[in-house]
Scaffold this active site. Structure first.
Site, PDB file in Angstrom:
ATOM      1  N   GLY A  77     -25.358  -2.412  43.878  1.00 40.81           N
ATOM      2  CA  GLY A  77     -25.068  -2.528  42.447  1.00 40.81           C
ATOM      3  C   GLY A  77     -23.638  -2.896  42.111  1.00 40.81           C
ATOM      4  CD  GLN A  78     -19.782  -2.558  46.205  1.00 39.74           C
ATOM      5  OE1 GLN A  78     -18.732  -3.173  46.349  1.00 39.74           O
ATOM      6  NE2 GLN A  78     -20.459  -2.067  47.223  1.00 39.74           N
TER       7      GLN A  78
END
Ligand SMILES: Nc1nc2c(ncn2[C@@H]2O[C@H](COP(=O)(O)OP(=O)(O)OP(=O)(O)O)[C@@H](O)[C@H]2O)c(=O)[nH]1
Ligand SMILES: [Mg+2]
Length: 205
Positions: A77-78
């Site tokens: 999810g970065q």
């Protein structure tokens, strides 16, 4: 001849797997949730919390819930990794969007990431489960409060639910998985993906 009948039998009686895409911004708890789901639904103990590192590639889990076979896809999810998400949209039967309910300072980021997911054409009709994770922490907001914060528009025609969970202690996990299976099994999108798999997959007759 045998393979023709075998193919027909397989097509009629074996259920295809349902693909569940687990999305959310970094540190929401997606991989911890995946490991918890694996340990709740199989006898395999998931990875301990301190062995889970930020996801860069893809983690896959396979579980069986109420006679349905689920394949769970957990992505990183970065911010720099979110462009990869859309490569999985077309094949996904449903989306689980995980949010860290104990971290209101990141709710704006959660909202814009989720709105972008919802706008994507390739996910049309996909059921959506939004999880208010980390309920074991006293500062975590409830599922209703998270829903108010996110104030999502354009959900009208989508089947969706907010659920309070803890990937640590397992709160809400079974309810979430059972709801997901129920709505996926009834969804038009699943019907469409099954027809497509039957028409083009290796099992086609
Ligand atoms: N208290 C608490 N902490 C959690 C829970 N779920 C995850 N965490 C913690 O939150 C941090 C991030 O968890 P991850 O599972 O790696 O998060 P992620 O969403 O997979 O992150 P990316 O892979 O970077 O996208 C870790 O320190 C976890 O131990 C939970 O239910 N409760
Ligand atoms: Mg992860």
């Amino acid at each position: 001849m045998f393979s023709l009948f075998y193919g027909l039998w397989k097509h009629l009686f074996s259920k295809t797997e349902l693909h569940v895409l687990i999305l959310g911004i970094d540190k929401a708890g997606k991989t911890t949730l995946l490991e918890k789901m694996k340990s709740v639904y199989s006898n395999i103990e998931g990875l301990p919390h301190d062995r889970i590192v930020p996801t860069v590639g893809l983690n896959i889990g396979r579980i069986e819930v109420a006679n349905s076979k689920l394949v769970l896809w957990d992505l990183g999810g970065q911010a720099g990794l979110r462009s990869i998400w859309e490569k999985y949209y077309e094949e996904a039967h449903a989306v689980v969007f995980v949010a860290d309910a104990s971290c209101p300072s990141r709710f704006e980021d959660v909202k814009s990431a989720l709105e972008k997911v919802l706008r994507h054409e390739d996910l049309r009709g996909a059921p959506l489960l939004i999880l208010a994770n980390k309920q074991d922490l006293p500062e975590a907001v409830s599922a209703e409060e998270l829903a108010r914060y996110l104030d999502l528009k354009k959900l009208d025609e989508r089947v969706y639910m907010f659920e309070a969970v803890s990937a640590y202690d397992g709160m809400g996990i079974r309810e979430s998985a059972e709801w997901l299976v129920e709505v996926m099994e009834r969804s038009k999108r699943t019907e469409m993906l099954r027809v497509r798999a039957g028409a083009t997959g290796p099992d086609s007759v």
